[in-house]
Design a protein around this motif. Structure first.
Motif, mmCIF file in Angstrom:
data_model
loop_
_atom_site.group_PDB
_atom_site.id
_atom_site.type_symbol
_atom_site.label_atom_id
_atom_site.label_comp_id
_atom_site.label_asym_id
_atom_site.label_seq_id
_atom_site.Cartn_x
_atom_site.Cartn_y
_atom_site.Cartn_z
ATOM 1 N N LEU A 119 0.940 -1.283 0.088
ATOM 2 C CA LEU A 119 -0.004 0.122 -0.016
ATOM 3 C C LEU A 119 0.857 1.231 -0.045
ATOM 4 O O LEU A 119 0.527 2.181 -0.684
ATOM 5 C CB LEU A 119 -0.743 -0.019 1.347
ATOM 6 C CG LEU A 119 -2.278 -0.991 1.224
ATOM 7 C CD1 LEU A 119 -2.734 -1.015 2.578
ATOM 8 C CD2 LEU A 119 -3.063 -0.461 0.192
ATOM 9 N N ASP A 122 2.109 2.050 -3.354
ATOM 10 C CA ASP A 122 1.137 2.478 -4.356
ATOM 11 C C ASP A 122 0.656 4.122 -3.840
ATOM 12 O O ASP A 122 0.589 4.740 -5.002
ATOM 13 C CB ASP A 122 -0.265 1.645 -4.149
ATOM 14 C CG ASP A 122 -1.338 2.247 -4.906
ATOM 15 O OD1 ASP A 122 -1.133 2.045 -6.308
ATOM 16 O OD2 ASP A 122 -2.396 2.575 -4.522
ATOM 17 N N GLU A 165 -5.426 -4.802 -5.541
ATOM 18 C CA GLU A 165 -6.749 -4.718 -5.640
ATOM 19 C C GLU A 165 -7.479 -5.048 -4.445
ATOM 20 O O GLU A 165 -8.437 -4.675 -3.938
ATOM 21 C CB GLU A 165 -7.250 -5.095 -6.983
ATOM 22 C CG GLU A 165 -6.995 -6.821 -6.915
ATOM 23 C CD GLU A 165 -5.650 -6.823 -7.827
ATOM 24 O OE1 GLU A 165 -5.606 -8.225 -8.423
ATOM 25 O OE2 GLU A 165 -4.779 -6.133 -7.842
ATOM 26 N N GLN A 168 -7.051 -2.722 -1.328
ATOM 27 C CA GLN A 168 -7.902 -1.520 -1.669
ATOM 28 C C GLN A 168 -9.233 -1.644 -1.265
ATOM 29 O O GLN A 168 -9.950 -0.658 -1.220
ATOM 30 C CB GLN A 168 -7.787 -1.078 -2.857
ATOM 31 C CG GLN A 168 -6.209 -0.512 -3.199
ATOM 32 C CD GLN A 168 -5.911 -0.078 -4.741
ATOM 33 O OE1 GLN A 168 -6.416 -0.589 -5.625
ATOM 34 N NE2 GLN A 168 -5.098 0.957 -4.756
#
Length: 490
Positions: A119, A122, A165, A168
């Motif tokens: 994370l 990202d 994904e 998130q």
């Protein structure tokens, strides 16, 4: 995953040789990914968060020098360390199963840190921060993620790595299977190769932080694990061609109280402090309560079998203490071990810290050194071509000469079996009580069970399936049928 707590105090300790008592802890709480990070300081905070689980803290640092750290437990599965009780005894006897929390805790405590790093990568990628700051920050986090993923892979085999994904969408429950062996290796490899591109050269890296050298070094460990000998050679040559690293003249001084911040041998070390953020507890673990001036808990010993493998005059056993006079006036040694040396000598490794009235020490935790590059290249040269060469012998002799012992000759190790036996022994002598990787060395050469049985006799509970550790019952249950236990642990 939207709550990230980062200790700035821990980071300051990790990245400097000293400790500033005036530093205060700051918390980044309730982070909104749409507005964080927005500055260089924000990126630095995320990078620090990636280093955090890799420090030497007893509670939640995987490189603690206590029973909660990798080195303690992994070396205890070999002849290097032995224990008369607790996880150290379970490890010594290879007596572990899914209920052995001292074994399963490494996955339970640290696997989700990989998700946090994913994370963070990202968030930095999608931020408006300067591209150079982004590149540096992402490289450090990918190196941390690759290192931690490799260490867990080395312990348990393939693990669960949650894709972005899934991370998130934390409110959607989605049990995930472990990666395949090939997927796991590729995940680690891609992280470390990318990190090696963008991390600073060793001469430019801040002491305690990652450099290109470390990324290449962990790739060496990964490729040794996979017996990809030519790839080991590629990575070893990449480090040697930096023309930066070299062996220290004095092996013993590497573990002195004065931090080796300028050493050309140290590829990565974790600075230690007294504040408990990244502490070195090894002195406290090893020294008995009657050791003069520096009594500790005496939780762990080496083995006499290991001690006897050293050649006369080998300076690498300097702090493998075979005799001491206790505060009771009694001399303890092999002939009179008492309850302190019944298994073996005291594996101190580091210098006693005379400046503090405590068993804790600020001797830094050295994780990787250039000597490992030399011995890894020697092993790869021989095993890649099934031929012992003079070049391989010469590389080993560089390490042996520094140890103040006789040089070996090609004529004495001219077949691959005798060479590999020798290289394993050299590895154990050079790296005892450093990063715990001797266990992986034994496994690679199919000697793990043999050495345990030889050390423990009929008490040994070793078996081939125990070359990987079990996962806890909690993790298996959470996996709802998707997460599979390692064979023979059900």
């Amino acid at each position: 995953m939207n709550r990230i707590t980062i200790s700035i105090l821990a980071a300051a300790t990790l990245f400097s040789a000293g400790c500033n008592p005036d530093l205060k802890s700051l918390n980044y709480d309730e982070i909104n990914p749409s507005i964080f990070p927005t500055s260089e300081a924000d990126v630095e905070a995320l990078v620090i968060g990636a280093y955090y689980p890799l420090r030497g803290s007893w509670s939640n640092g995987i490189h603690s020098t206590s029973e909660n750290g990798l080195m303690f437990v992994l070396d205890a599965t070999t002849e290097i360390l032995q224990g008369a009780y607790g996880i150290q005894q379970d490890a010594s006897l290879h007596r572990y199963d899914p209920t052995t929390t001292g074994i399963t805790r490494f996955y339970d405590t640290f696997y989700n840190k990989i998700s946090s790093m994913t994370l963070s990568i990202d968030r930095i990628t999608n931020s408006e921060v300067n591209d150079n700051i982004k590149k540096q920050g992402i490289a450090e986090i990918r190196c941390a993620r690759g290192l931690l993923a490799y260490e867990l892979f080395d312990l348990y085999g393939p693990i669960v790595v949650a894709p972005l994904e899934v991370l998130q969408n934390p409110l959607v429950e989605e049990p995930l299977p472990r990666l395949s062996h090939e997927e796991m290796v590729s995940f680690i490899e891609e992280d470390l190769l990318a990190a090696a591109e963008d991390l600073p050269a060793p001469e430019d890296a801040v002491y305690g932080r990652f450099s290109k050298g470390l990324a290449h070094m962990i790739l060496i460990r990964l490729y040794l694990h996979e017996k990809r000998w030519n790839d080991v050679l590629t990575q070893a040559n990449a480090i040697m061609e930096m023309n930066y690293y070299d062996l220290e003249d004095d092996y013993v001084s590497l573990w002195d109280v004065e931090a080796p911040t300028k050493s050309r041998e140290v590829i990565w070390a974790i600075p230690a402090d007294y504040a408990g953020t990244s502490e070195n507890q090894w002195q406290m673990m090893v020294l008995p309560n009657n050791f003069p001036g520096r009594g500790g808990y005496g939780t762990i010993q080496s083995s006499w079998k290991f001690y006897d493998t050293f050649e006369e005059g080998d300076i690498r056993k300097t702090y493998l203490i075979a005799e001491y006079e206790g505060t009771d006036g009694v001399v303890y040694n092999r002939s009179n071990p008492g309850n302190y040396m019944q298994l073996g000598p005291l594996p101190l490794k580091i210098a006693t810290d005379e400046s503090r009235n405590t068993a804790l020490t600020t001797v830094d935790i050295i994780m990787y050194r250039y000597a490992d590059v030399l011995l890894s290249k020697a092993e790869a040269l021989v095993n890649a071509n099934s031929t012992v060469t003079e070049e391989a012998i010469d590389l080993v002799n560089i390490v042996r000469e520094r140890a103040n012992i006789s040089l070996i000759e090609l004529a004495d190790y001219n077949d691959i079996e005798s060479f590999n036996e020798m290289i394993l022994l050299e590895r154990s002598h050079e790296y005892w009580c450093e990063n715990g990787q001797y266990r992986a060395d034994l496994i690679r050469h199919e000697k793990y069970v043999e050495h345990a049985d030889d050390l423990n006799g009929v008490a040994s509970e070793s078996a081939e399936y125990k070359t990987v550790f079990p996962f806890s019952l909690e993790r298996i249950s959470e996996g709802k049928g998707q997460f599979k236990q390692n064979p023979h642990y059900n």
